[in-house]
Design a protein around this motif. Structure first.
Motif, PDB file in Angstrom:
ATOM      1  N   ALA A   1     -49.061 -13.144 -69.930  1.00  0.00           N
ATOM      2  CA  ALA A   1     -49.317 -13.974 -71.103  1.00  0.00           C
ATOM      3  C   ALA A   1     -50.694 -14.579 -70.910  1.00  0.00           C
ATOM      4  CB  ALA A   1     -48.285 -15.083 -71.225  1.00  0.00           C
ATOM      5  N   ASN A   2     -51.431 -14.715 -71.980  1.00  0.00           N
ATOM      6  CA  ASN A   2     -52.692 -15.415 -71.818  1.00  0.00           C
ATOM      7  C   ASN A   2     -52.997 -16.220 -73.057  1.00  0.00           C
ATOM      8  OD1 ASN A   2     -54.827 -14.140 -73.632  1.00  0.00           O
ATOM      9  ND2 ASN A   2     -53.980 -12.333 -72.600  1.00  0.00           N
ATOM     10  N   CYS A   3     -53.907 -17.158 -72.909  1.00  0.00           N
ATOM     11  CA  CYS A   3     -54.329 -17.912 -74.066  1.00  0.00           C
ATOM     12  C   CYS A   3     -55.782 -18.333 -73.930  1.00  0.00           C
ATOM     13  CB  CYS A   3     -53.329 -19.033 -74.353  1.00  0.00           C
ATOM     14  SG  CYS A   3     -53.795 -20.688 -74.086  1.00  0.00           S
ATOM     15  N   SER A   4     -56.455 -18.328 -75.069  1.00  0.00           N
ATOM     16  CA  SER A   4     -57.886 -18.649 -75.141  1.00  0.00           C
ATOM     17  C   SER A   4     -58.051 -20.030 -75.738  1.00  0.00           C
ATOM     18  CB  SER A   4     -58.612 -17.665 -76.069  1.00  0.00           C
ATOM     19  OG  SER A   4     -58.551 -16.345 -75.610  1.00  0.00           O
ATOM     20  N   VAL A   5     -58.782 -20.901 -75.046  1.00  0.00           N
ATOM     21  CA  VAL A   5     -59.051 -22.237 -75.578  1.00  0.00           C
ATOM     22  C   VAL A   5     -60.565 -22.438 -75.653  1.00  0.00           C
ATOM     23  CG1 VAL A   5     -58.809 -24.739 -75.199  1.00  0.00           C
ATOM     24  CG2 VAL A   5     -56.927 -23.193 -74.618  1.00  0.00           C
TER      25      VAL A   5
END
Lengths: 178, 354
Positions: free
Chosen positions: A50-54
């Motif tokens: 899982a990844n997320c960009s902030v």
């Protein structure tokens, strides 16, 4: 005007990366800056990566998708292998060394190896390695203030789980002081 | 002013629909819009509304037909393959002059396709949302805040003109979080609906909602009346943002998620001394012809950037009667173009390479 933060958080689903990203984003919002948060969504979330960009910026944010992050938090080996090469020169990377036993050969980025998962277990903060690593990122980049981070925690930890707020605070502090 | 909060696009869209007065939601789950239905299931009952998970997309759109006939603000939501299933019902809504809001949080297609963001349903939304001679209004948000602002507008205009409206988003906008200010809803306008089939109580003649006209002359008349309304919509409801177009040699035309990528590319192009700008349609039907035509006064070339194989590009050419070269760049199947790719296109056009 502060430098833009383009933060990519990656690891297994369930390690709390989307939550850690949300706390970082809220800290940016509290600082009065522009922010965006974009998760990976798909079957890979169930136990896979899982990844997320902030993004935290002083100008309106165009593409929320981060290809070359200037800050990276990685919590498993597949994510490390996939993203360590994509970090922009000068980037700060926080690697959970209790999950990843590799060291990068890159000299153009600053890498900090923090045994987040082990520290969390030993400190009675099971499941909060994410926040330990975020605390370390805060220390090394100063992308927000400790106060804003604390306010962000209050926003993000739901009232239903108020008992977890102190645990989260402790985890951020542990990482900050590591 | 209300506080800025972080919300996912899908949840902000749902909350804004409730603020706009939506009290009936019928849907069927599909990635990447499921949070819309989940939010509605949790929140609508708290405001006296009704959430119902239908047994299929087709039944959901026909429930909308019923709720709208009775005069209520109502909404259904789906993603690309589900919208195809709803198309029969959308045509019936249009043929019966019923307002409704339909959300399409697009994903890669055709067929079941994939679940990543796409803009490949442009032709379906603007040309052929169902069988027959009709249009729906199509709103294209590019931020979570616009998910809020435009859905409130969609409900209003749909009631005002008695034309169905579509919120045309994509997986990126649905899934991402951004700060958003939710309006209190004090200035939400409501419209009298003397046509509603909500019980005549022996005080007025029967109202009937219907799209069946066996007399071709009568059917033609109803369609012509509707098209006269479409002319008013085309005149009054075009919406677009001009971004750095005043002196632009190269004008990018892009909407929704791809317009965000283009904004980054234009900033990079300007930093290299290339005069690039963007017309960003916020309504796709009516297409903002006026804004594109105005940009053509200074533009030497246009570049339509889409997450499809090239659909809106036709409308750009039509808007300017092909008076300038119109180039196209797109990624499809759920792939989002990168700012770098768009910058390369802008540079190639600027260098006269294309």
């Amino acid at each position: 005007m502060s430098k833009d933060l383009t933060l990519l958080l990656a690891g297994f689903g369930g390690q709390g990366l989307l939550f850690a990203g949300k706390v970082a984003a809220y800290a940016g919002l509290i600082d009065g800056r522009e922010i965006s948060w974009l998760p990976s969504y798909g079957p890979e979330m169930r136990g896979g990566t899982a990844n997320c960009s902030v993004t935290i910026s002083d100008s309106p944010i165009g593409s929320p998708l981060i290809l070359n992050p200037n800050a990276l938090i990685v919590m498993n080996l597949p994510s490390y292998d996939k993203y360590i090469g994509s970090a922009a020169p000068g980037a700060t990377a926080i690697v959970d060394s209790s999950m990843i036993d590799r060291k990068t050969g890159r000299h153009d980025i600053s890498v900090f190896y923090v045994p987040g998962t082990r520290l969390a277990e030993e400190g009675g903060m099971k499941g909060l390695a994410n926040m330990i690593l975020l605390g370390k990122l805060l220390k090394e980049t100063g992308f927000t203030s400790f106060e804003s981070m604390d306010k962000a925690l209050v926003k993000c930890v739901s009232a239903k789980h108020a008992d977890l707020l102190e645990q989260n605070r402790k985890a951020v502090k542990t990482g900050f002081e590591y | 002013m209300s506080e800025k909060v972080l919300m996912k696009g899908n949840e902000a869209l749902a909350e804004a629909a409730i603020i706009a007065g939506c009290r009936f939601f019928f849907g069927y789950p599909i990635t990447p819009q499921t949070e819309v239905a989940a939010y509605m299931s949790k929140m609508l009952p708290k405001v006296g509304g009704t959430f119902l998970q239908a047994e299929s997309e087709i039944s959901a759109i026909n429930m909308i037909y019923g709720a709208s006939s009775a005069g209520f603000r109502c909404m259904t939501s789906s993603s690309s393959p589900g919208i195809s299933l709803k198309s029969e019902g959308i045509s019936y809504l249009a043929g019966s002059d019923l307002p409704a809001v339909i959300c399409n949080v697009q994903r890669g297609s055709p067929g079941l396709g994939g679940i990543q963001p796409s803009q490949a349903d442009y032709w379906q939304a603007t040309r052929s949302a169902g069988h027959g001679d009709f249009h729906i209004m199509v709103f294209a948000p590019s931020t979570v805040q616009e998910m809020v602002d435009l859905i409130i507008r969609a409900f209003d205009r749909s009631d005002k003109y008695r034309v169905p409206a579509m919120m045309f988003a994509d997986g990126m906008l649905g899934q991402m979080m951004e700060p958003v200010v939710l309006p209190e809803g004090k200035d939400i306008k409501t419209y009298d609906k003397p046509w509603a089939t909500n019980g005549h109580k022996n005080k007025r003649p029967h109202n009937v909602t219907n799209s069946l006209y066996l007399d071709p002359y009568l059917l033609e008349k109803t369609i012509r009346e509707r098209f006269a309304r479409y002319d008013i919509i085309k005149e009054k409801e075009q919406l677009a943002e001009d971004y750095m177009t005043e002196d632009a040699d190269i004008v990018v035309v892009a909407y929704g998620a791809s317009s965000r990528v283009c904004r980054s590319a234009i900033v990079a192009a300007r930093a290299e001394g290339i005069k690039a700008g963007m017309v960003r349609p916020m309504t796709l039907w009516p297409f903002p012809e006026r804004a594109v035509r105005k940009a053509a006064e200074t533009a030497k070339a246009f570049l339509s950037v889409e997450m499809s194989m090239g659909q809106m590009v036709d409308d750009v050419k039509l808007a300017i009667d092909c008076r300038r070269p119109v180039y196209f760049y797109g990624r499809t199947g759920g792939v989002v173009p990168t700012p770098g790719e768009v910058l390369e296109q802008i540079k190639a056009i600027n260098g006269g390479l294309k």
